[in-house]
Scaffold this motif. Structure first.
Motif, PDB file in Angstrom:
ATOM      1  N   TRP A  60      -3.226  -9.526 110.608  1.00 54.64           N
ATOM      2  CA  TRP A  60      -3.186  -8.532 109.528  1.00 54.64           C
ATOM      3  C   TRP A  60      -4.584  -8.147 109.062  1.00 54.64           C
ATOM      4  O   TRP A  60      -4.818  -6.974 108.710  1.00 54.64           O
ATOM      5  N   LEU A  61      -5.526  -9.075 109.112  1.00 52.03           N
ATOM      6  CA  LEU A  61      -6.901  -8.751 108.723  1.00 52.03           C
ATOM      7  C   LEU A  61      -7.530  -7.760 109.675  1.00 52.03           C
ATOM      8  O   LEU A  61      -8.224  -6.814 109.260  1.00 52.03           O
ATOM      9  N   LEU A  62      -7.309  -7.974 110.965  1.00 49.66           N
ATOM     10  CA  LEU A  62      -7.861  -7.055 111.969  1.00 49.66           C
ATOM     11  C   LEU A  62      -7.284  -5.645 111.818  1.00 49.66           C
ATOM     12  O   LEU A  62      -7.948  -4.652 112.118  1.00 49.66           O
ATOM     13  N   ARG A  63      -6.056  -5.583 111.327  1.00 51.57           N
ATOM     14  CA  ARG A  63      -5.413  -4.282 111.135  1.00 51.57           C
ATOM     15  C   ARG A  63      -5.575  -3.766 109.702  1.00 51.57           C
ATOM     16  O   ARG A  63      -5.091  -2.689 109.379  1.00 51.57           O
ATOM     17  N   ARG A  64      -6.273  -4.583 108.897  1.00 56.76           N
ATOM     18  CA  ARG A  64      -6.547  -4.223 107.503  1.00 56.76           C
ATOM     19  C   ARG A  64      -5.247  -3.895 106.741  1.00 56.76           C
ATOM     20  O   ARG A  64      -5.155  -2.880 106.037  1.00 56.76           O
ATOM     21  N   LYS A  65      -4.283  -4.801 106.904  1.00 56.07           N
ATOM     22  CA  LYS A  65      -2.983  -4.639 106.243  1.00 56.07           C
ATOM     23  C   LYS A  65      -2.847  -5.663 105.118  1.00 56.07           C
ATOM     24  O   LYS A  65      -3.269  -6.820 105.250  1.00 56.07           O
ATOM     25  N   LYS A  66      -2.224  -5.224 104.021  1.00 51.70           N
ATOM     26  CA  LYS A  66      -2.064  -6.100 102.858  1.00 51.70           C
ATOM     27  C   LYS A  66      -1.103  -7.251 103.115  1.00 51.70           C
ATOM     28  O   LYS A  66      -1.065  -8.217 102.357  1.00 51.70           O
TER      29      LYS A  66
END
Length: 340
Positions: A60-66
């Protein structure tokens, strides 16, 4: 619904599932195995749950998702409630001759059944002991025939147990042994031994434990062949035995008025109620105090399991701890040193 949105929802659903499992695992050390044997299986799988939640967090961090906040919160809660199985230290402290050093090692009978293809294994073990030179050694699965192989130790305690299925334990010491004995575990091939050792005009109680074995072959192919229902039943029974044995050791320790070190093969991880029962509130885990990395003590492929421990009285300062990466048994030796 777009395929990308559907995949995200599916992955986040799995994320919730594994996150919830890790949160539930935070309660495992506080639940008696006798009341709920299944919780012990969670104690074995906590490192996997941590790893999976880390993968979700990175995803999720790599995709910048909450959605990554879920795994972040779960990992933080589990870290503070369970403590880490990985010690972020860059180096081990050296052992000093002036400190008291204690080693624990399940030697698997010194390879008497030829589990390891190494004709010089006994000599390599004795060379390791000679080089590392611990003051006290707790051996599990000792071979009584090798009782005279450690001549550097003036004092020793081991008994020839006529019951063929009973595990032999040995305690070797460079300091006088004032008192010794066995702590018998009923209806089990396993047991515990203790020795009261005179050190610097003080008496130290050493417990050498070998708790009930889970009887799991450390090979994924062997595990795959066994029926899951039979495996679950057998391992559950072993966990219940461990819980009973932990209670016996806890009660036995209450009769001791001086400092205590508990060492040996617990056949379970630091996340189990068995470990919590034995450790109590007055013993330090030397790995957590001074260890580095995973601290694995059992040779299970691709999975760093720590089931061998040295727990020391809180009045004793843990100076150093070392896990040895030497394939001389199915276990790896562990050593720690102390001051007080």
């Amino acid at each position: 619904m777009k395929i990308g949105v559907f995949i995200d929802k599916l992955i986040f659903g799995l994320n919730i599932l594994f996150g919830g499992a890790l949160l539930l695992s935070s309660f495992v050390p506080y639940i008696s195995i006798k009341k709920a044997p299944i919780v012990a299986f969670f104690s074995l799988g906590i490192p996997i749950l941590v790893f999976v939640n880390l993968i979700f967090l990175l995803f999720w961090l790599l995709r910048r998702k909450k959605q990554g906040f879920l795994s972040l919160v779960v990992l933080l809660i589990s870290y503070f409630s369970l403590s880490s199985f990985f010690m972020f230290r860059f180096s081990e402290k050296a052992f000093q001759e002036s400190d008291l050093s204690v080693m624990t090692f399940n030697v698997r009978g010194f390879n008497k059944n030829q589990h390891i293809e190494n004709p010089n294994l006994l000599e390599e073990i004795t060379d390791l002991i000679k080089t590392e030179n611990p003051d006290i050694i707790c051996f599990q699965e000792f071979n009584f025939r090798n009782r005279d192989d450690f001549k550097a130790y003036t004092y020793r305690y081991l008994e020839y147990i006529k019951n063929k299925g009973k595990v032999t334990l040995a305690i070797y010491s460079k300091y006088p042994i004032l008192k010794e004995g066995l702590v018998n575990f009923p209806d089990s091939p396993n047991n515990a031994a203790f020795a009261d050792i005179l050190y610097k005009k003080d008496t130290l109680r050493i417990y050498n434990l070998h708790l009930e074995s889970l009887r799991i072959i450390p090979d994924k192919n062997a595990l795959a062949k066994e029926q899951s229902a039979k495996l679950f039943k057998r391992v559950s029974q072993s966990f219940e035995k461990q819980q009973e044995q932990a209670g016996i050791i806890k009660a036995h320790r209450k009769t001791v008025a001086y400092k205590t070190i508990v060492a040996g093969d617990f056949n379970g991880t630091e996340y189990s109620n068995v470990y919590k029962t034995i450790k109590g509130d007055d013993l330090h885990d030397t790995f957590k105090e001074k260890g580095t990395g995973y601290g694995r003590t059992y040779n299970f492929k691709y999975y760093p399991v720590r089931i061998d421990f040295i727990l020391a009285d809180e009045a004793m300062e843990v100076v150093a701890h070392k896990n040895y990466d030497v394939k001389l048994s199915d276990h790896f030796p562990v050593m720690a040193s102390f001051q007080w």
